[in-house]
Design a protein around this motif. Structure first.
Motif, PDB file in Angstrom:
ATOM      1  N   GLU A 118       0.833  -1.204   0.000  1.00 53.47           N
ATOM      2  CA  GLU A 118       0.000   0.000   0.000  1.00 53.47           C
ATOM      3  C   GLU A 118       0.869   1.255   0.000  1.00 53.47           C
ATOM      4  OE1 GLU A 118      -4.317   1.122   1.914  1.00 53.47           O
ATOM      5  OE2 GLU A 118      -2.921  -0.121   3.062  1.00 53.47           O
ATOM      6  N   GLY A 119       2.071   1.156   0.598  1.00 53.34           N
ATOM      7  CA  GLY A 119       2.954   2.314   0.632  1.00 53.34           C
ATOM      8  C   GLY A 119       4.031   2.301  -0.432  1.00 53.34           C
ATOM      9  N   ASN A 120       4.564   1.072  -0.762  1.00 59.21           N
ATOM     10  CA  ASN A 120       5.711   1.035  -1.676  1.00 59.21           C
ATOM     11  C   ASN A 120       5.381   0.521  -3.080  1.00 59.21           C
ATOM     12  OD1 ASN A 120       5.574  -1.794  -1.475  1.00 59.21           O
ATOM     13  ND2 ASN A 120       7.258  -1.927   0.002  1.00 59.21           N
ATOM     14  N   ARG A 121       4.152   0.008  -3.290  1.00 60.96           N
ATOM     15  CA  ARG A 121       3.685  -0.459  -4.605  1.00 60.96           C
ATOM     16  C   ARG A 121       4.624  -1.527  -5.188  1.00 60.96           C
ATOM     17  NH1 ARG A 121      -1.370   0.795  -5.491  1.00 60.96           N
ATOM     18  NH2 ARG A 121      -1.020   0.515  -7.736  1.00 60.96           N
ATOM     19  N   ARG A 122       5.228  -2.342  -4.334  1.00 61.86           N
ATOM     20  CA  ARG A 122       6.248  -3.302  -4.780  1.00 61.86           C
ATOM     21  C   ARG A 122       5.623  -4.675  -5.044  1.00 61.86           C
ATOM     22  NH1 ARG A 122      12.051  -2.918  -4.426  1.00 61.86           N
ATOM     23  NH2 ARG A 122      13.100  -4.888  -3.947  1.00 61.86           N
ATOM     24  N   LEU A 123       5.958  -5.240  -6.191  1.00 62.37           N
ATOM     25  CA  LEU A 123       5.473  -6.531  -6.662  1.00 62.37           C
ATOM     26  C   LEU A 123       6.671  -7.413  -6.981  1.00 62.37           C
ATOM     27  CD1 LEU A 123       3.280  -8.420  -8.167  1.00 62.37           C
ATOM     28  CD2 LEU A 123       3.863  -7.088 -10.204  1.00 62.37           C
ATOM     29  N   TYR A 124       6.534  -8.725  -6.759  1.00 61.75           N
ATOM     30  CA  TYR A 124       7.599  -9.673  -7.066  1.00 61.75           C
ATOM     31  C   TYR A 124       7.076 -10.717  -8.055  1.00 61.75           C
ATOM     32  CZ  TYR A 124       9.377  -7.550  -2.828  1.00 61.75           C
ATOM     33  OH  TYR A 124       9.780  -6.632  -1.892  1.00 61.75           O
ATOM     34  N   SER A 125       7.914 -11.065  -9.033  1.00 59.55           N
ATOM     35  CA  SER A 125       7.580 -12.130  -9.970  1.00 59.55           C
ATOM     36  C   SER A 125       8.732 -13.119 -10.019  1.00 59.55           C
ATOM     37  CB  SER A 125       7.331 -11.569 -11.374  1.00 59.55           C
ATOM     38  OG  SER A 125       8.529 -11.032 -11.922  1.00 59.55           O
ATOM     39  N   CYS A 126       8.407 -14.365 -10.349  1.00 57.54           N
ATOM     40  CA  CYS A 126       9.421 -15.392 -10.584  1.00 57.54           C
ATOM     41  C   CYS A 126       9.274 -15.823 -12.038  1.00 57.54           C
ATOM     42  CB  CYS A 126       9.219 -16.574  -9.647  1.00 57.54           C
ATOM     43  SG  CYS A 126      10.645 -17.681  -9.576  1.00 57.54           S
ATOM     44  N   GLN A 127      10.365 -15.767 -12.821  1.00 60.01           N
ATOM     45  CA  GLN A 127      10.236 -15.944 -14.263  1.00 60.01           C
ATOM     46  C   GLN A 127      11.523 -16.441 -14.891  1.00 60.01           C
ATOM     47  OE1 GLN A 127       9.229 -11.633 -14.416  1.00 60.01           O
ATOM     48  NE2 GLN A 127      10.619 -11.570 -16.183  1.00 60.01           N
ATOM     49  N   GLY A 128      11.356 -17.182 -15.991  1.00 60.75           N
ATOM     50  CA  GLY A 128      12.501 -17.604 -16.758  1.00 60.75           C
ATOM     51  C   GLY A 128      13.139 -16.426 -17.469  1.00 60.75           C
ATOM     52  N   ASP A 129      14.461 -16.479 -17.608  1.00 59.33           N
ATOM     53  CA  ASP A 129      15.194 -15.417 -18.287  1.00 59.33           C
ATOM     54  C   ASP A 129      16.050 -16.033 -19.384  1.00 59.33           C
ATOM     55  OD1 ASP A 129      16.056 -12.324 -17.758  1.00 59.33           O
ATOM     56  OD2 ASP A 129      17.744 -13.502 -18.538  1.00 59.33           O
ATOM     57  N   ARG A 130      16.183 -15.318 -20.487  1.00 58.67           N
ATOM     58  CA  ARG A 130      16.928 -15.832 -21.623  1.00 58.67           C
ATOM     59  C   ARG A 130      18.427 -15.965 -21.370  1.00 58.67           C
ATOM     60  NH1 ARG A 130      14.011 -12.597 -26.654  1.00 58.67           N
ATOM     61  NH2 ARG A 130      11.948 -13.560 -26.393  1.00 58.67           N
ATOM     62  N   ASP A 131      18.888 -15.485 -20.212  1.00 59.34           N
ATOM     63  CA  ASP A 131      20.304 -15.672 -19.885  1.00 59.34           C
ATOM     64  C   ASP A 131      20.586 -17.084 -19.383  1.00 59.34           C
ATOM     65  OD1 ASP A 131      19.401 -15.820 -17.269  1.00 59.34           O
ATOM     66  OD2 ASP A 131      20.720 -14.241 -16.505  1.00 59.34           O
ATOM     67  N   GLY A 132      19.542 -17.915 -19.270  1.00 63.94           N
ATOM     68  CA  GLY A 132      19.734 -19.302 -18.853  1.00 63.94           C
ATOM     69  C   GLY A 132      19.438 -19.564 -17.397  1.00 63.94           C
ATOM     70  N   SER A 133      18.702 -18.669 -16.743  1.00 58.23           N
ATOM     71  CA  SER A 133      18.349 -18.876 -15.342  1.00 58.23           C
ATOM     72  C   SER A 133      16.905 -18.475 -15.105  1.00 58.23           C
ATOM     73  CB  SER A 133      19.268 -18.072 -14.420  1.00 58.23           C
ATOM     74  OG  SER A 133      18.971 -16.685 -14.500  1.00 58.23           O
ATOM     75  N   ILE A 134      16.412 -18.839 -13.942  1.00 63.37           N
ATOM     76  CA  ILE A 134      15.133 -18.329 -13.453  1.00 63.37           C
ATOM     77  C   ILE A 134      15.447 -17.263 -12.422  1.00 63.37           C
ATOM     78  CG2 ILE A 134      13.056 -18.912 -12.136  1.00 63.37           C
ATOM     79  CD1 ILE A 134      13.105 -21.639 -13.550  1.00 63.37           C
ATOM     80  N   GLN A 135      14.707 -16.167 -12.464  1.00 57.68           N
ATOM     81  CA  GLN A 135      14.996 -15.025 -11.609  1.00 57.68           C
ATOM     82  C   GLN A 135      13.748 -14.581 -10.842  1.00 57.68           C
ATOM     83  OE1 GLN A 135      16.503 -11.978 -14.235  1.00 57.68           O
ATOM     84  NE2 GLN A 135      18.429 -13.048 -14.596  1.00 57.68           N
TER      85      GLN A 135
END
Length: 379
Positions: free
Chosen positions: A115-132
């Motif tokens: 509510e104060g910082n509007r911060r969201l987190y996602s977990c996703q594959g990245d084309r560099d060869g890792s999940i981030q």
């Protein structure tokens, strides 16, 4: 109200997200379905409403304090449903997204101070060869999300050949740590290797990105749920051809998946190998056949009447929602499938109780026909 997408964009999403379910998750149209137990006496009748449709393989859903719902799609994309019912695309940069097979844009979580910082987190594959794990800042009007920590956590393993066993569920623990449930990426050595972040539940400092391994010996963590009032954390994961599992997590626990067959990925071994010293047994397992268990949440509140306190779990292959009643230690005392969702909407990927007390559900059937559902007790 539905989500409207240009035909070309939808075609691209279909290609990126894959044409079918994995072996673990089963066919979208299984030949047979396991029998479902009856709901207990006193269980409330449920109302199921479509909040948004026209989605393509939505993976997770979160609800902000203002009531806005945010849903993601595995091939990339964020959609907000505002409190007045308006459905809108949330612009975000997914140009580096790796989306193949079971991997893509996966778990979502809102910061406890959203509510104060509007911060969201996602977990996703990245084309560099890792999940981030990536941290985002969401615009006040939900028009866009901007990367704030890119990445917050890197180095989660990725199966670049077929995208198998990418995990990846996010959940804040009662003590404020961001929990990350990962998959073993079909690497036989990863689950028991303390140096690998695959086949684990991780604890992450959301401010700094510092990571520690909390539990190990997992196959493909698809659900994390905190039990209200107890602080217990439960994980849900896929078995091979048997024994999907629900586990109560404890610091340093080894949950017994060890498919390292001398450099191969040996899926004939038990989900919880009794030869591993101190291996923690599951509190529930499917036996044979598997159900393809996925996201999980606890129902909490007097409005749920006979469903209050249940752990509910999305089922992909078995196309419904499994309900477990647990004792104080986490043992299962009753199980059944929720009648109103049993085979009525196809494959269920995620279930989340919102801040408004409703249960929100994402389907995962493909062909641009997926839905975000709201489930509430009929009064």
């Amino acid at each position: 109200m539905g989500v409207r997408r240009p035909a070309l964009v939808l075609a691209v999403l279909l290609v990126l997200s894959g044409c079918g379910a994995s072996a673990d998750e089963g066919s979208p149209d299984p030949a047979g379905r396991a029998p479902a137990g009856e709901a207990p006496a006193g269980a409330p009748e449920l109302q199921v409403e479509t909040v948004a449709d026209g989605l393509q393989n939505p993976w997770d859903v979160v609800q902000a304090p203002d009531g806005t719902l945010l849903v993601d799609e595995r091939a990339g994309g964020l959609t907000a449903v505002l409190p007045d019912g308006t459905v809108r695309e949330v612009r975000a940069d997914f140009d580096d997204l790796f989306a193949l097979g079971e991997t893509g844009l996966m778990g979502l979580e809102l910061d406890p101070a959203f509510e104060g910082n509007r911060r969201l987190y996602s977990c996703q594959g990245d084309r560099d060869g890792s999940i981030q794990v990536i941290a985002w800042t969401v615009a006040p009007d939900w028009s866009a999300a901007t990367r704030a920590a890119d990445p917050l956590v890197a180095g989660l393993p990725l199966n670049e050949e077929i995208g198998r066993h990418g995990g990846c569920r996010l959940q804040f623990a009662p003590d404020g740590a961001l929990l990350v449930g990962t998959g073993d990426t079909a690497d036989g050595s990863a689950p028991q290797d303390p140096e690998s972040l695959g086949g684990k539940v991780l604890r992450v400092d959301a401010a700094t990105g510092a990571v520690s391994v909390w539990t190990l010996g997992h196959r493909n963590v698809q659900g994390l749920a905190v039990r209200p009032g107890s602080g217990q954390v439960f994980s849900v994961e896929h078995g091979p051809d048997r024994d999907d599992e629900v586990n109560v997590l404890r610091d340093g626990g080894n949950y017994g998946w060890d498919p390292d067959g001398g450099g191969s990925y040996d899926e004939s071994v038990p989900m919880t190998d009794p030869d591993i010293p101190g291996a923690v047994p599951a509190v529930w397992s499917s036996g044979v056949p598997t159900l393809a268990t996925s996201g999980a949440t606890f129902l909490d509140g007097d409005q749920w009447a006979g469903y209050d306190g249940l752990l509910v779990i999305g089922l992909l292959k078995e196309q419904g929602v499994l309900a477990l009643r647990l004792d104080d230690a986490g043992g299962v005392t009753e199980q059944f499938r929720v009648p109103e969702l049993d085979g009525t909407h196809g494959r269920i990927r995620s279930v989340r109780q919102g801040v408004d007390g409703a249960l929100y559900v994402t389907t995962d059937n493909g062909d641009g026909a997926d839905e975000l559902l709201r489930v509430t007790p009929r009064l």
